[in-house]
Design a protein around this motif. Sequence first.
Motif, PDB file in Angstrom:
ATOM      1  N   PRO A  80      23.948  -8.691 -14.946  1.00  0.00           N
ATOM      2  CA  PRO A  80      24.241  -7.269 -14.755  1.00  0.00           C
ATOM      3  C   PRO A  80      23.342  -6.420 -15.651  1.00  0.00           C
ATOM      4  CG  PRO A  80      25.993  -8.341 -15.999  1.00  0.00           C
ATOM      5  CD  PRO A  80      25.048  -9.415 -15.560  1.00  0.00           C
ATOM      6  N   ALA A  81      23.119  -5.181 -15.263  1.00  0.00           N
ATOM      7  CA  ALA A  81      22.263  -4.273 -16.026  1.00  0.00           C
ATOM      8  C   ALA A  81      22.866  -3.932 -17.382  1.00  0.00           C
ATOM      9  CB  ALA A  81      22.008  -3.002 -15.222  1.00  0.00           C
ATOM     10  N   GLU A  82      24.187  -3.949 -17.471  1.00  0.00           N
ATOM     11  CA  GLU A  82      24.847  -3.688 -18.748  1.00  0.00           C
ATOM     12  C   GLU A  82      26.049  -4.606 -18.884  1.00  0.00           C
ATOM     13  OE1 GLU A  82      27.616   0.125 -17.983  1.00  0.00           O
ATOM     14  OE2 GLU A  82      25.461   0.519 -17.868  1.00  0.00           O
ATOM     15  N   ALA A  83      26.539  -4.713 -20.115  1.00  0.00           N
ATOM     16  CA  ALA A  83      27.669  -5.598 -20.373  1.00  0.00           C
ATOM     17  C   ALA A  83      28.912  -5.109 -19.640  1.00  0.00           C
ATOM     18  CB  ALA A  83      27.945  -5.674 -21.869  1.00  0.00           C
ATOM     19  N   PRO A  84      29.665  -6.031 -19.049  1.00  0.00           N
ATOM     20  CA  PRO A  84      30.895  -5.644 -18.353  1.00  0.00           C
ATOM     21  C   PRO A  84      31.984  -5.210 -19.330  1.00  0.00           C
ATOM     22  CG  PRO A  84      30.694  -8.024 -18.410  1.00  0.00           C
ATOM     23  CD  PRO A  84      29.426  -7.463 -19.005  1.00  0.00           C
ATOM     24  N   SER A  87      35.755  -9.216 -21.231  1.00  0.00           N
ATOM     25  CA  SER A  87      35.054 -10.125 -22.119  1.00  0.00           C
ATOM     26  C   SER A  87      35.480 -11.562 -21.855  1.00  0.00           C
ATOM     27  CB  SER A  87      35.346  -9.768 -23.578  1.00  0.00           C
ATOM     28  OG  SER A  87      36.723  -9.913 -23.858  1.00  0.00           O
ATOM     29  N   CYS A 111      23.023  -7.210 -31.593  1.00  0.00           N
ATOM     30  CA  CYS A 111      23.823  -7.735 -30.479  1.00  0.00           C
ATOM     31  C   CYS A 111      25.294  -7.939 -30.835  1.00  0.00           C
ATOM     32  CB  CYS A 111      23.228  -9.032 -29.945  1.00  0.00           C
ATOM     33  SG  CYS A 111      23.394 -10.449 -31.056  1.00  0.00           S
ATOM     34  N   ILE A 128      27.035  -9.332 -27.494  1.00  0.00           N
ATOM     35  CA  ILE A 128      26.455  -9.110 -26.173  1.00  0.00           C
ATOM     36  C   ILE A 128      25.263 -10.057 -26.069  1.00  0.00           C
ATOM     37  CG2 ILE A 128      25.411  -7.459 -24.567  1.00  0.00           C
ATOM     38  CD1 ILE A 128      28.379  -6.856 -25.331  1.00  0.00           C
ATOM     39  N   GLU A 131      22.075 -12.081 -21.447  1.00  0.00           N
ATOM     40  CA  GLU A 131      22.419 -11.861 -20.029  1.00  0.00           C
ATOM     41  C   GLU A 131      23.442 -10.749 -19.859  1.00  0.00           C
ATOM     42  OE1 GLU A 131      21.957 -15.407 -21.751  1.00  0.00           O
ATOM     43  OE2 GLU A 131      24.025 -14.739 -21.642  1.00  0.00           O
ATOM     44  N   ASN A 132      23.740 -10.019 -20.937  1.00  0.00           N
ATOM     45  CA  ASN A 132      24.733  -8.948 -20.939  1.00  0.00           C
ATOM     46  C   ASN A 132      26.158  -9.434 -20.725  1.00  0.00           C
ATOM     47  OD1 ASN A 132      23.325  -6.640 -21.697  1.00  0.00           O
ATOM     48  ND2 ASN A 132      22.456  -6.426 -19.661  1.00  0.00           N
ATOM     49  N   ARG A 134      29.679 -10.142 -22.353  1.00  0.00           N
ATOM     50  CA  ARG A 134      30.423  -9.712 -23.545  1.00  0.00           C
ATOM     51  C   ARG A 134      31.278 -10.894 -23.991  1.00  0.00           C
ATOM     52  NH1 ARG A 134      31.478  -4.702 -25.131  1.00  0.00           N
ATOM     53  NH2 ARG A 134      31.003  -3.916 -23.052  1.00  0.00           N
TER      54      ARG A 134
END
Length: 164
Positions: A80-84, A87, A111, A128, A131-132, A134
């Motif tokens: 993903p472009a950002e962390a979900p 977790s 991180c 993080i 691979e983003n 969490r």
Amino acid sequence: MSEFKTPVPNPALDAVAPDVYREIYGMPMFTIVPTADLEASKDFWLDGLGFIDLFSIPGGVTHLRRWAFQDVLLVPGEPPAEAPAQSLNFACVLSQIEEVRQRCEKLVPGCTDGPREMPWNSVELTVITPENARIVMTAARPIDPNSQMAADWRAVGIPIPENP
């Protein structure tokens, strides 16, 4: 009937982490983490988070593990472009929190977040990954038998010894 034995040690300031479990078993839970760079991701999970490479199929999958029932499969794909917001939480012992933080920060500065004490009686470090994902490393704290928390837990039927 046999009693189930958890791989997670009882909360204690001097708790010792169990050895990495290397046997093959039917996994009751695992997660799949897509990555654009299997080798870089594997290095972070091994060197930063303390997992082992249980086995790898080049270009296909890397099966990572820490303790029993802490399994992660790294697979080729777009992260993903950002962390979900959600977790993946992994149990550890208190002495591992700072070690993991230092190793991860050395590999990818900035991180980590924490560690911080949580109201559910744990110390948690959020990481993080490249691979983003969490990842939260969570270590239970021992409960002071004379604390309000211990009294509250006893009141709802959770057995907390009066004297350690």
